[in-house]
Enzyme design. Sequence first.
Site, short mmCIF file in Angstrom:
data_model
loop_
_atom_site.label_atom_id
_atom_site.label_comp_id
_atom_site.label_asym_id
_atom_site.label_seq_id
_atom_site.Cartn_x
_atom_site.Cartn_y
_atom_site.Cartn_z
N THR A 15 0.82 -1.23 0.00
CA THR A 15 0.00 0.00 0.00
C THR A 15 0.84 1.26 0.00
O THR A 15 0.49 2.25 -0.65
CB THR A 15 -0.93 -0.01 1.24
OG1 THR A 15 -1.82 -1.09 1.10
CG2 THR A 15 -1.70 1.28 1.38
N THR A 91 1.59 -4.63 4.28
CA THR A 91 1.39 -5.04 5.67
C THR A 91 0.78 -6.44 5.80
O THR A 91 0.93 -7.09 6.83
CB THR A 91 0.46 -4.05 6.40
OG1 THR A 91 -0.78 -3.98 5.68
CG2 THR A 91 1.07 -2.68 6.49
N GLN A 288 -4.44 -20.38 19.62
CA GLN A 288 -5.23 -19.42 18.83
C GLN A 288 -5.34 -18.08 19.57
O GLN A 288 -5.79 -17.09 18.98
CB GLN A 288 -6.64 -19.97 18.60
CG GLN A 288 -6.68 -21.18 17.71
CD GLN A 288 -8.08 -21.75 17.56
OE1 GLN A 288 -9.08 -21.09 17.86
NE2 GLN A 288 -8.17 -22.99 17.11
#
Length: 354
Positions: A15, A91, A288
């Site tokens: 980006t 990113t 997780q």
Amino acid sequence: MRSEKKILLIYTGGTIGSVHDPMTGSLVPIDFSQITRHVPELNRAGISIDSVSFQPPIDSSNVSPMHWKKIAGVVMQKHEEYDGFVVLHGTDTMAYTASALSFMLEGLRKPVIITGSQLPIGMPRTDGRENLLSAVMLAAHSTHERPASTSLQCGDSTVQEVAVYFGSQLFRGNRTHKESTESLHAIVSPNYPALVDAGVDFKVRKHNLYRAPEGPLTLHEAFDSKVAWLPIFPGMSFDVFDRIFGWNELRGVVLGTYGSGNIPDNKQFKDLLISAQKRGVSIVNITQCGHGGVAQERYATGLMLSDCGVISGGDMTTEAAVIKLMMLLGESDDLTLIRERISADLRGERTNLE
Ligand code: ASP
């Protein structure tokens, strides 16, 4: 002695260097020369900056070991010539690339700082300008204190590792994770404190900096992609895992488990793990949870995994664990060695309490 630091910018895409395509309205990467035009301050920083660019630049969703080899290859080739390296990168997969470069560049004693942005550098509210400028200045930053280690000289680079600069903080690269699609503080380091806080001054937290053990700079560039990342969830059918574990070329699995490393007490699943492990598949347990790590012996549902031969991933991020496993499998098929090295802290990627 030369006083001006020399930094090499390696532009890969993302980006930070994107503009809106007038035809589709979506963001596409642009040429590097157009990026520096938006940051004239780079010329006033008293730092000599050269650049190399991916041709064509990529969205980081397309990154692969081939691109990591390109970046690491440039660092190896230009290592003597430059004081530090800044990698401009999207990113989305920044944490994976940061982990990969940290494992590839053993014995690194110069900064390799990865940065990017959430908003393109040409936009009025862009975070790209500050991220780029601070990343360059941190790559040129040197220590003025006499370091404890006799092998280091006063004037050596403050940062001597692969790091990520984002949202006013510098993090250890292999500890990072992209947490947000919205925030300008999108990259976080859930289990390791920042190396530098960039406010009015750079606040260097020197006790958090990584220093490589004695030894030459050595490149590791073999990756094995026959690895799966498998998160579990309540109510899932283990037939899916049956298919994946049934792939006879499979060499490594990162299991995404609950809490401190727990799985359901399910016979089909346990049998799958045991038979895969007996076939030579290395299985790593990563929680997780966004923060903390695996303590496999804490609950009976985790202890079961130790009995199945599953290796605790401790507090490594999933990104670091997947990349570390790919690299270790690329370098060796000695299962005992792989187990030992997964459990070891190779580049500051996991906290191993003595
Ligand atoms: N899709 C972009 C990339 O990772 C997103 C970004 O740079 O923030 O290349």
